[in-house]
Design a protein around this motif. Structure first.
Motif, PDB file in Angstrom:
ATOM      1  N   THR A 182      -2.756  -6.171  -2.772  1.00 37.27           N
ATOM      2  CA  THR A 182      -3.228  -7.485  -2.320  1.00 37.27           C
ATOM      3  C   THR A 182      -2.819  -8.570  -3.302  1.00 37.27           C
ATOM      4  O   THR A 182      -2.318  -9.630  -2.908  1.00 37.27           O
ATOM      5  N   GLU A 183      -3.013  -8.319  -4.584  1.00 35.26           N
ATOM      6  CA  GLU A 183      -2.635  -9.310  -5.591  1.00 35.26           C
ATOM      7  C   GLU A 183      -1.127  -9.547  -5.591  1.00 35.26           C
ATOM      8  O   GLU A 183      -0.665 -10.649  -5.909  1.00 35.26           O
ATOM      9  N   ALA A 184      -0.350  -8.521  -5.228  1.00 38.80           N
ATOM     10  CA  ALA A 184       1.109  -8.648  -5.204  1.00 38.80           C
ATOM     11  C   ALA A 184       1.628  -9.236  -3.898  1.00 38.80           C
ATOM     12  O   ALA A 184       2.822  -9.494  -3.777  1.00 38.80           O
ATOM     13  N   GLY A 185       0.737  -9.436  -2.904  1.00 42.68           N
ATOM     14  CA  GLY A 185       1.149 -10.159  -1.706  1.00 42.68           C
ATOM     15  C   GLY A 185       1.173  -9.403  -0.398  1.00 42.68           C
ATOM     16  O   GLY A 185       1.722  -9.912   0.586  1.00 42.68           O
ATOM     17  N   ALA A 186       0.602  -8.204  -0.309  1.00 44.88           N
ATOM     18  CA  ALA A 186       0.595  -7.470   0.963  1.00 44.88           C
ATOM     19  C   ALA A 186      -0.061  -8.310   2.056  1.00 44.88           C
ATOM     20  O   ALA A 186      -1.056  -8.990   1.818  1.00 44.88           O
ATOM     21  N   ASP A 187       0.499  -8.252   3.256  1.00 44.35           N
ATOM     22  CA  ASP A 187      -0.040  -9.010   4.384  1.00 44.35           C
ATOM     23  C   ASP A 187      -0.917  -8.155   5.291  1.00 44.35           C
ATOM     24  O   ASP A 187      -1.764  -8.683   6.014  1.00 44.35           O
ATOM     25  N   GLU A 188      -0.701  -6.864   5.266  1.00 41.52           N
ATOM     26  CA  GLU A 188      -1.487  -5.939   6.082  1.00 41.52           C
ATOM     27  C   GLU A 188      -1.487  -4.591   5.379  1.00 41.52           C
ATOM     28  O   GLU A 188      -0.482  -4.209   4.766  1.00 41.52           O
ATOM     29  N   ILE A 189      -2.601  -3.886   5.449  1.00 43.56           N
ATOM     30  CA  ILE A 189      -2.717  -2.582   4.802  1.00 43.56           C
ATOM     31  C   ILE A 189      -3.216  -1.569   5.822  1.00 43.56           C
ATOM     32  O   ILE A 189      -4.224  -1.800   6.498  1.00 43.56           O
ATOM     33  N   ILE A 190      -2.488  -0.461   5.918  1.00 43.51           N
ATOM     34  CA  ILE A 190      -2.843   0.612   6.845  1.00 43.51           C
ATOM     35  C   ILE A 190      -3.259   1.836   6.036  1.00 43.51           C
ATOM     36  O   ILE A 190      -2.447   2.394   5.291  1.00 43.51           O
ATOM     37  N   PRO A 191      -4.506   2.278   6.129  1.00 39.12           N
ATOM     38  CA  PRO A 191      -4.884   3.546   5.496  1.00 39.12           C
ATOM     39  C   PRO A 191      -4.210   4.697   6.259  1.00 39.12           C
ATOM     40  O   PRO A 191      -4.391   4.832   7.469  1.00 39.12           O
ATOM     41  N   TRP A 192      -3.429   5.493   5.534  1.00 42.05           N
ATOM     42  CA  TRP A 192      -2.631   6.540   6.180  1.00 42.05           C
ATOM     43  C   TRP A 192      -3.188   7.918   5.856  1.00 42.05           C
ATOM     44  O   TRP A 192      -3.333   8.280   4.690  1.00 42.05           O
ATOM     45  N   ARG A 193      -3.470   8.692   6.897  1.00 40.20           N
ATOM     46  CA  ARG A 193      -3.942  10.069   6.740  1.00 40.20           C
ATOM     47  C   ARG A 193      -2.728  10.993   6.581  1.00 40.20           C
ATOM     48  O   ARG A 193      -2.301  11.657   7.519  1.00 40.20           O
TER      49      ARG A 193
END
Length: 243
Positions: A97-108
């Motif tokens: 987030t601090e580096a600039g991610a726009d969306e995060i998907i938790p991956w199983r």
């Protein structure tokens, strides 16, 4: 000194009161007083420069001196972060987030030691990731709060890879370096980060069949908690995101 950023649901156009948890933090923890300045955002690009007109015990009356809209970064970068044990998953999404991610998907992922179930424990873990992302966005003074989706299986992530402009699977030991890959100037870039145990060959093959490319960042082997942030930095300097 950089002004503190506070987040609210809807940013008004005129004077308003900052209350609730954010107002309490500003008044009681940060101890902002009359005449001091701060930033307020709705987390969807709208930002206001404000001055404290009156201070209460757990709220502030604010006057807006300037308001603007920040465009979303382009290209958008989506991080598919494999579930990691302990607090490494939270550290990964905080740094991303601090580096600039726009969306995060938790991956199983297949090799993920941590398994989020579909019940209360999984909901609690997801809520924790979302809270971590929100606080990291405030720390980084970001006008856009990254979206944290519901967890995805490998099959669902393969389908996602088919929808975006470019998918890169970060895997140490691959011959192709990320620096050699041409990056799009618009659209979505999906970065897939594996767990501590790595990404299986079956998973990599499935991603490659969906037009993904397996690449290495550099000579060092990075932890699952740091890989996304390093990759985001590389994309930032190679595209218009950080210009």
């Amino acid at each position: 000194m950089t002004l503190a950023l506070f987040l609210i649901d809807d940013l008004p156009s005129g004077p308003f009161t900052l209350d609730g948890p954010e107002g309490r933090h500003a008044a009681a923890v940060r101890r902002l007083r009359v005449g001091e300045e701060l930033l307020v955002s709705d987390g969807r690009g709208a930002v206001a420069h404000c001055v404290v007109a009156a201070a209460g015990r757990d709220s502030l009356d604010l006057t807006i001196t300037r308001r603007w809209d920040e465009p979303p970064p382009s290209p958008r970068v989506i991080i598919a972060q494999a579930l990691a044990k302990g607090d490494r998953g939270e550290l990964a999404v905080e740094l991303a987030t601090e580096a600039g991610a726009d969306e995060i998907i938790p991956w199983r992922a297949a090799c993920s030691i941590t398994k989020w179930d579909d019940g209360p424990r999984g909901d609690k873990a997801l809520t924790k990731w979302r809270a971590t992302v929100r606080e990291a966005a405030k720390q980084a003074r970001r006008a856009w709060i990254p979206i944290v989706t519901e967890p995805m299986s490998t099959r669902a992530l393969v389908d996602k890879a088919r929808e975006v402009a470019l998918t890169l699977v970060l895997e140490a030991g691959r011959s192709t370096r990320m620096a050699e890959v041409e990056l799009p100037e618009s659209g979505d870039v999906l970065l897939i980060v594996g767990p501590e145990g790595g990404i299986t060959e079956d998973e990599i093959n499935a991603f490659e069949q969906a037009r993904s490319r397996a690449v290495r960042l550099g000579p060092a082997v990075l932890r699952t908690s740091t890989a996304a942030a390093v990759a985001l930095g590389a994309i930032g300097v190679r595209t218009a995101r950080w210009r």
